[in-house]
Design a protein around this motif. Structure first.
Motif, mmCIF file in Angstrom:
data_model
loop_
_atom_site.group_PDB
_atom_site.id
_atom_site.type_symbol
_atom_site.label_atom_id
_atom_site.label_comp_id
_atom_site.label_asym_id
_atom_site.label_seq_id
_atom_site.Cartn_x
_atom_site.Cartn_y
_atom_site.Cartn_z
ATOM 1 N N THR A 156 1.039 -1.207 -0.026
ATOM 2 C CA THR A 156 -0.030 0.108 -0.140
ATOM 3 C C THR A 156 0.986 1.312 -0.108
ATOM 4 O O THR A 156 0.644 2.418 -0.143
ATOM 5 C CB THR A 156 -1.007 0.029 1.323
ATOM 6 O OG1 THR A 156 -0.111 -0.347 2.259
ATOM 7 C CG2 THR A 156 -1.888 -1.115 1.230
ATOM 8 N N SER A 157 2.203 1.144 0.191
ATOM 9 C CA SER A 157 3.304 2.382 0.289
ATOM 10 C C SER A 157 4.004 2.206 -1.002
ATOM 11 O O SER A 157 4.211 0.878 -1.563
ATOM 12 C CB SER A 157 4.026 2.277 1.415
ATOM 13 O OG SER A 157 4.563 1.029 1.712
ATOM 14 N N LYS A 158 4.577 2.993 -1.460
ATOM 15 C CA LYS A 158 5.565 2.856 -2.786
ATOM 16 C C LYS A 158 6.993 2.284 -1.974
ATOM 17 O O LYS A 158 7.576 3.148 -1.244
ATOM 18 C CB LYS A 158 5.707 4.449 -3.402
ATOM 19 C CG LYS A 158 4.348 4.727 -3.940
ATOM 20 C CD LYS A 158 4.758 5.977 -4.801
ATOM 21 C CE LYS A 158 3.410 6.461 -5.454
ATOM 22 N NZ LYS A 158 3.389 7.792 -6.227
ATOM 23 N N VAL A 159 7.296 1.296 -2.652
ATOM 24 C CA VAL A 159 8.561 0.743 -2.309
ATOM 25 C C VAL A 159 9.478 0.406 -3.593
ATOM 26 O O VAL A 159 9.214 -0.131 -4.509
ATOM 27 C CB VAL A 159 8.538 -0.511 -1.565
ATOM 28 C CG1 VAL A 159 9.748 -1.209 -1.206
ATOM 29 C CG2 VAL A 159 7.585 -0.518 -0.226
ATOM 30 N N ALA A 160 10.722 1.147 -3.371
ATOM 31 C CA ALA A 160 11.397 1.107 -4.986
ATOM 32 C C ALA A 160 12.160 -0.261 -5.165
ATOM 33 O O ALA A 160 12.204 -1.203 -6.041
ATOM 34 C CB ALA A 160 12.339 2.248 -4.953
ATOM 35 N N ASP A 161 12.785 -0.935 -3.830
ATOM 36 C CA ASP A 161 13.679 -1.994 -3.762
ATOM 37 C C ASP A 161 12.938 -3.374 -3.137
ATOM 38 O O ASP A 161 12.754 -2.891 -2.047
ATOM 39 C CB ASP A 161 14.946 -1.569 -3.309
ATOM 40 C CG ASP A 161 15.936 -2.852 -3.347
ATOM 41 O OD1 ASP A 161 15.708 -3.686 -3.953
ATOM 42 O OD2 ASP A 161 17.083 -2.441 -3.151
ATOM 43 N N PRO A 162 12.712 -4.415 -3.983
ATOM 44 C CA PRO A 162 12.205 -5.348 -3.443
ATOM 45 C C PRO A 162 12.972 -5.671 -1.881
ATOM 46 O O PRO A 162 12.381 -6.351 -1.002
ATOM 47 C CB PRO A 162 12.139 -6.380 -4.318
ATOM 48 C CG PRO A 162 11.954 -5.753 -5.572
ATOM 49 C CD PRO A 162 13.014 -4.744 -5.364
ATOM 50 N N LYS A 163 14.351 -5.671 -2.109
ATOM 51 C CA LYS A 163 15.179 -6.084 -0.778
ATOM 52 C C LYS A 163 14.910 -5.357 0.507
ATOM 53 O O LYS A 163 15.165 -5.671 1.654
ATOM 54 C CB LYS A 163 16.591 -5.866 -1.140
ATOM 55 C CG LYS A 163 16.961 -6.904 -2.473
ATOM 56 C CD LYS A 163 18.519 -6.635 -2.618
ATOM 57 C CE LYS A 163 18.878 -7.860 -3.452
ATOM 58 N NZ LYS A 163 20.429 -7.880 -3.918
ATOM 59 N N SER A 164 14.111 -4.239 0.521
ATOM 60 C CA SER A 164 13.776 -3.335 1.424
ATOM 61 C C SER A 164 12.611 -4.329 2.249
ATOM 62 O O SER A 164 12.469 -3.941 3.561
ATOM 63 C CB SER A 164 13.179 -2.024 0.957
ATOM 64 O OG SER A 164 12.034 -2.257 0.329
ATOM 65 N N LEU A 165 11.993 -5.438 1.683
ATOM 66 C CA LEU A 165 11.345 -6.238 2.435
ATOM 67 C C LEU A 165 11.864 -7.021 3.321
ATOM 68 O O LEU A 165 11.280 -7.904 4.243
ATOM 69 C CB LEU A 165 10.108 -6.952 1.324
ATOM 70 C CG LEU A 165 9.367 -6.053 0.396
ATOM 71 C CD1 LEU A 165 8.796 -6.620 -0.509
ATOM 72 C CD2 LEU A 165 8.133 -5.287 1.337
ATOM 73 N N ILE A 224 12.598 -12.613 5.273
ATOM 74 C CA ILE A 224 11.124 -12.179 5.228
ATOM 75 C C ILE A 224 10.274 -13.244 6.073
ATOM 76 O O ILE A 224 10.398 -14.669 6.110
ATOM 77 C CB ILE A 224 10.479 -12.313 3.852
ATOM 78 C CG1 ILE A 224 11.052 -10.966 3.234
ATOM 79 C CG2 ILE A 224 9.005 -12.142 3.955
ATOM 80 C CD1 ILE A 224 10.670 -11.133 1.609
ATOM 81 N N LYS A 225 9.280 -12.844 6.686
ATOM 82 C CA LYS A 225 8.394 -13.561 7.310
ATOM 83 C C LYS A 225 7.203 -13.874 6.545
ATOM 84 O O LYS A 225 6.504 -12.906 6.345
ATOM 85 C CB LYS A 225 7.749 -12.989 8.838
ATOM 86 C CG LYS A 225 6.782 -13.841 9.670
ATOM 87 C CD LYS A 225 6.360 -13.040 11.011
ATOM 88 C CE LYS A 225 5.345 -14.128 11.603
ATOM 89 N NZ LYS A 225 4.826 -13.332 12.711
ATOM 90 N N VAL A 226 6.932 -15.123 6.379
ATOM 91 C CA VAL A 226 5.946 -15.385 5.326
ATOM 92 C C VAL A 226 4.482 -15.733 5.929
ATOM 93 O O VAL A 226 4.436 -16.534 6.858
ATOM 94 C CB VAL A 226 6.186 -16.501 4.449
ATOM 95 C CG1 VAL A 226 5.277 -16.721 3.473
ATOM 96 C CG2 VAL A 226 7.442 -16.370 3.593
ATOM 97 N N VAL A 227 3.426 -15.038 5.561
ATOM 98 C CA VAL A 227 2.179 -15.320 6.213
ATOM 99 C C VAL A 227 1.258 -16.029 5.027
ATOM 100 O O VAL A 227 1.039 -15.315 4.073
ATOM 101 C CB VAL A 227 1.643 -14.202 6.792
ATOM 102 C CG1 VAL A 227 0.094 -14.326 7.436
ATOM 103 C CG2 VAL A 227 2.310 -13.443 7.877
ATOM 104 N N GLY A 228 0.859 -17.188 5.493
ATOM 105 C CA GLY A 228 -0.295 -17.817 4.609
ATOM 106 C C GLY A 228 -1.674 -17.347 4.891
ATOM 107 O O GLY A 228 -1.927 -17.542 6.047
ATOM 108 N N THR A 229 -2.137 -16.845 3.877
ATOM 109 C CA THR A 229 -3.611 -16.304 4.013
ATOM 110 C C THR A 229 -4.597 -17.372 3.460
ATOM 111 O O THR A 229 -4.221 -18.117 2.649
ATOM 112 C CB THR A 229 -3.674 -14.865 3.474
ATOM 113 O OG1 THR A 229 -3.496 -15.182 1.791
ATOM 114 C CG2 THR A 229 -2.458 -14.043 3.847
ATOM 115 N N GLU A 230 -5.806 -17.013 3.506
ATOM 116 C CA GLU A 230 -6.930 -18.007 3.152
ATOM 117 C C GLU A 230 -7.292 -17.667 1.780
ATOM 118 O O GLU A 230 -8.177 -18.220 0.902
ATOM 119 C CB GLU A 230 -8.366 -17.546 3.695
ATOM 120 C CG GLU A 230 -8.298 -18.231 5.378
ATOM 121 C CD GLU A 230 -7.894 -19.524 5.340
ATOM 122 O OE1 GLU A 230 -8.540 -20.196 4.656
ATOM 123 O OE2 GLU A 230 -7.140 -19.929 6.258
ATOM 124 N N GLY A 231 -6.572 -16.737 0.847
ATOM 125 C CA GLY A 231 -6.574 -16.605 -0.538
ATOM 126 C C GLY A 231 -5.961 -15.176 -0.782
ATOM 127 O O GLY A 231 -5.494 -14.525 -0.057
#
Length: 279
Positions: free
Chosen positions: A135-144, A174-181
């Protein structure tokens, strides 16, 4: 030549001419034709989970099933001379439904993954890839790195995020969260319960158009995969007939027209694939 012999010869010539001029139906022209159940009923039952726009979803104004997969499936049915009956089910039940004959094929935004080829024949029809967004602008995926990312547990995305994290975020995974869809992943994202999410690259432009400025793509897709139709391995006749139908739709422009309608030009494939290769 006597009149009876002459008459028989003329009838033979006429029959040959009629046969030559009759248009070929793709189903009867394919090796072995369609499976008897489909050929006799003129109906093909297709499993679908309508929660993945713009591939398949319920139109909010009419509650009718719509999307690229729906249009493409109906076009394939028309090519084969059959009516498509859409059967809604859960994604977890799709594979068992087709292998046990409760449905004839799967067309529901399913990725062509090697582990799925062990039990299904997969016919690739659309290019895709896993894509980070927030929901925010993030330029570099590595910032995740070190943050929380959600994705549907019913897909390969959680595993792909973990693999990407291992390759790019060794110090702070990264902490991965599995969602219901995928819809649940977006909900958790907008509620601030995850920092980012992952979804198929073919779906995000449509999602972004529905609510401009709400979601922002992060980098480029970090995987490459085809979306595929799924078939039971016991009888290849329907699979082969559908491959021919898809090729015909590519040749007559229908495939390109549907891609354009749903904003999927960038996801076009040049060749229909079977289990990851060109048949």
């Amino acid at each position: 030549m006597s009149r009876p012999i002459l008459l028989l010869a003329c009838l033979a010539v006429a029959a040959t001419a009629c046969t030559a001029q009759a248009p070929k139906n793709l189903a009867t022209a394919s090796d072995g034709g369609l499976p008897p159940k489909i050929a006799e009923s003129k109906t093909m039952v297709v499993g679908n989970v309508p929660n993945y726009p713009p591939l398949e979803f319920k139109d909010p104004s009419t509650n009718q099933l719509t999307g690229f997969d729906i249009d493409l499936g109906n076009a394939v049915g028309k090519q084969l001379g059959v009516t498509v009956k859409w059967q809604e089910t859960s994604f977890e039940q799709l594979q068992s439904a087709v292998t046990t004959g409760r449905i004839d094929m799967i067309l529901s935004g399913m990725s062509d993954l090697p582990e799925r080829r062990e039990t299904l024949d997969l016919v690739g029809y659309l290019s895709s890839g896993a894509q980070f967004f927030s929901t925010s602008k993030v330029a570099d995926p590595k910032s995740l790195c070190g943050k929380t990312v959600g994705a549907s547990r019913r897909t390969s995305f959680p595993g792909e995020i973990k693999k990407w994290s291992e390759e790019n975020c060794s110090a702070k995974p990264i902490k991965v969260v599995g969602t219901e869809g995928s819809a649940d992943a977006r909900t958790q994202l907008t509620q601030g319960r995850v920092d980012a999410a992952v979804q198929g690259s073919e779906t995000l432009p449509y999602i972004s158009q529905q609510d401009p400025g709400k979601f922002h793509l992060i980098g480029e897709p970090f995987t490459e995969v085809n979306q595929a139709m799924g078939f039971a391995k016991q009888d290849p006749r329907l699979r082969d007939a559908v491959i021919k139908a898809l090729r015909a739709l590519q040749q007559d422009g229908t495939y390109a027209s549907l891609l354009d309608k749903w904003g999927l030009k960038n996801n076009a494939i040049k060749q229909v694939t079977l289990n990851g290769t060109t048949p």
